[in-house]
Design an enzyme around this catalytic site. Structure first.
Site, PDB file in Angstrom:
ATOM      1  N   LYS A   9      35.598  26.531  23.298  1.00 19.80           N
ATOM      2  CA  LYS A   9      36.664  26.293  22.325  1.00 19.80           C
ATOM      3  C   LYS A   9      36.140  26.522  20.899  1.00 19.80           C
ATOM      4  CE  LYS A   9      38.881  22.996  25.465  1.00 19.80           C
ATOM      5  NZ  LYS A   9      39.221  21.578  25.727  1.00 19.80           N
ATOM      6  N   TYR A  49      48.198  25.734  27.968  1.00 19.69           N
ATOM      7  CA  TYR A  49      48.314  24.273  28.034  1.00 19.69           C
ATOM      8  C   TYR A  49      49.741  23.821  28.344  1.00 19.69           C
ATOM      9  CZ  TYR A  49      43.520  23.304  26.514  1.00 19.69           C
ATOM     10  OH  TYR A  49      42.154  23.186  26.445  1.00 19.69           O
ATOM     11  N   ASN A 112      36.508  18.815  22.480  1.00 19.58           N
ATOM     12  CA  ASN A 112      35.565  18.629  23.593  1.00 19.58           C
ATOM     13  C   ASN A 112      34.874  19.916  24.050  1.00 19.58           C
ATOM     14  OD1 ASN A 112      37.620  19.743  25.089  1.00 19.58           O
ATOM     15  ND2 ASN A 112      38.091  17.890  26.254  1.00 19.58           N
ATOM     16  N   HIS A 115      36.440  24.453  27.975  1.00 11.92           N
ATOM     17  CA  HIS A 115      37.475  24.296  29.002  1.00 11.92           C
ATOM     18  C   HIS A 115      36.989  24.886  30.318  1.00 11.92           C
ATOM     19  CE1 HIS A 115      41.248  24.626  31.217  1.00 11.92           C
ATOM     20  NE2 HIS A 115      40.868  25.858  31.519  1.00 11.92           N
ATOM     21  N   GLU A 126      44.847  31.007  35.460  1.00 10.95           N
ATOM     22  CA  GLU A 126      44.252  31.118  34.128  1.00 10.95           C
ATOM     23  C   GLU A 126      43.511  32.445  33.954  1.00 10.95           C
ATOM     24  OE1 GLU A 126      43.881  26.327  33.224  1.00 10.95           O
ATOM     25  OE2 GLU A 126      42.055  27.450  33.656  1.00 10.95           O
TER      26      GLU A 126
HETATM   27  P1  ABT Z   1      40.618  21.167  29.283  1.00 10.61           P
HETATM   28  O1  ABT Z   1      39.435  21.788  29.931  1.00 10.61           O
HETATM   29  O2  ABT Z   1      40.744  21.525  27.830  1.00 10.61           O
HETATM   30  O3  ABT Z   1      41.883  21.424  30.051  1.00 10.61           O
HETATM   31  O4  ABT Z   1      40.318  19.603  29.312  1.00 10.61           O
HETATM   32  P2  ABT Z   1      40.369  18.682  30.605  1.00 10.61           P
HETATM   33  O5  ABT Z   1      40.889  19.419  31.774  1.00 10.61           O
HETATM   34  O6  ABT Z   1      39.043  18.013  30.738  1.00 10.61           O
HETATM   35  O7  ABT Z   1      41.388  17.570  30.158  1.00 10.61           O
HETATM   36  P3  ABT Z   1      42.946  17.733  29.977  1.00 10.61           P
HETATM   37  B1  ABT Z   1      43.665  16.396  30.418  1.00 10.61           B
HETATM   38  O8  ABT Z   1      43.442  18.931  30.675  1.00 10.61           O
HETATM   39  O9  ABT Z   1      43.090  17.874  28.424  1.00 10.61           O
HETATM   40  C1  ABT Z   1      43.587  19.047  27.821  1.00 10.61           C
HETATM   41  C2  ABT Z   1      43.248  19.030  26.355  1.00 10.61           C
HETATM   42  O10 ABT Z   1      43.957  18.009  25.718  1.00 10.61           O
HETATM   43  C3  ABT Z   1      43.097  17.214  24.957  1.00 10.61           C
HETATM   44  N1  ABT Z   1      43.555  15.846  25.037  1.00 10.61           N
HETATM   45  C4  ABT Z   1      43.755  15.283  26.251  1.00 10.61           C
HETATM   46  C5  ABT Z   1      43.771  15.151  23.864  1.00 10.61           C
HETATM   47  O11 ABT Z   1      43.585  15.689  22.773  1.00 10.61           O
HETATM   48  N2  ABT Z   1      44.197  13.859  23.969  1.00 10.61           N
HETATM   49  C6  ABT Z   1      44.394  13.247  25.175  1.00 10.61           C
HETATM   50  O12 ABT Z   1      44.777  12.083  25.205  1.00 10.61           O
HETATM   51  C7  ABT Z   1      44.160  13.988  26.382  1.00 10.61           C
HETATM   52  C8  ABT Z   1      44.385  13.374  27.744  1.00 10.61           C
HETATM   53  C9  ABT Z   1      41.735  17.396  25.533  1.00 10.61           C
HETATM   54  C10 ABT Z   1      41.757  18.767  26.067  1.00 10.61           C
HETATM   55  N3  ABT Z   1      41.289  19.749  25.106  1.00 10.61           N
HETATM   56  N4  ABT Z   1      40.887  19.761  24.025  1.00 10.61           N
HETATM   57  N5  ABT Z   1      40.536  20.230  23.084  1.00 10.61           N
HETATM   58 MG    MG Z   2      42.598  20.613  31.838  1.00 10.40          MG
END
Ligand code: ABT
Ligand code: MG
Length: 148
Positions: A9, A49, A112, A115, A126
């Site tokens: 990212k 997303y 984070n 992905h 994807e």
């Molecule tokens: P991705 O690999 O980005 O899909 O992350 P992951 O699968 O570990 O977690 P999910 B639940 O899919 O999160 C998608 C993105 O949304 C962000 N997020 C998630 C928030 O900002 N707040 C939240 O409360 C949650 C649940 C984290 C992930 N990406 N970023 N950047």
């Molecule tokens: Mg995810």
């Protein structure tokens, strides 16, 4: 052979973690079959997303993913989808285990770093969303004889 979609990212690119992240997947024994650095169009981020469309964090998430260059990759190998999720670590870097990418380098759930597709079917979706078939390379890793 199983494949998964991995994206470094914008924060991972800004933090200069591209090499470190690629190194971990290579060292594990997975094979890189697709790689491109790109600015992400808004429509692509929204489609990627779309399961989070209704969530309060969706607009911020799309803004973040489109905020700077991203590195899109496809990695191949036995069990690569679930193994990549383990290498990446839990969604929230603060609770991600040390030794994982998020656990070692991140502090914020909204930043984070990386992905990884969460299931084999998601990976197929994807990969076709981010790459054309011509952009993927079929090759035998030179080390394949040592790994399998
Ligand atoms: P991705 O690999 O980005 O899909 O992350 P992951 O699968 O570990 O977690 P999910 B639940 O899919 O999160 C998608 C993105 O949304 C962000 N997020 C998630 C928030 O900002 N707040 C939240 O409360 C949650 C649940 C984290 C992930 N990406 N970023 N950047
Ligand atoms: Mg995810």
């Amino acid at each position: 052979m199983e494949r998964t979609f991995i994206a470094i990212k914008p924060d991972g690119v800004q933090r200069k973690l591209i090499g470190e992240i690629i190194r971990r997947f290579e060292a594990k024994g997975f094979t890189l079959v697709g790689l491109k650095m790109m600015s992400v169009p808004r429509e692509l981020a929204e489609k990627h997303y779309e399961v989070h469309q209704e969530k309060a964090f969706f607009p911020g998430l799309v803004k973040f993913i489109t905020s700077g260059p991203l590195v899109a990759m496809v990695w191949e190998g036995d069990g690569v989808v679930s193994s990549a999720r383990k290498i990446i670590g839990a969604t929230n870097p603060l609770t991600a285990e040390p030794g994982t990418i998020r656990g070692d380098f991140g502090v914020s759930v909204g930043r984070n770093l990386i992905h990884g597709s969460d299931a084999i079917e998601t990976a197929a979706k994807e990969i076709s969303l981010w790459f054309t078939p011509e952009e993927l390379v079929n090759w035998d890793s030179a080390m394949a004889g040592w790994l399998y």
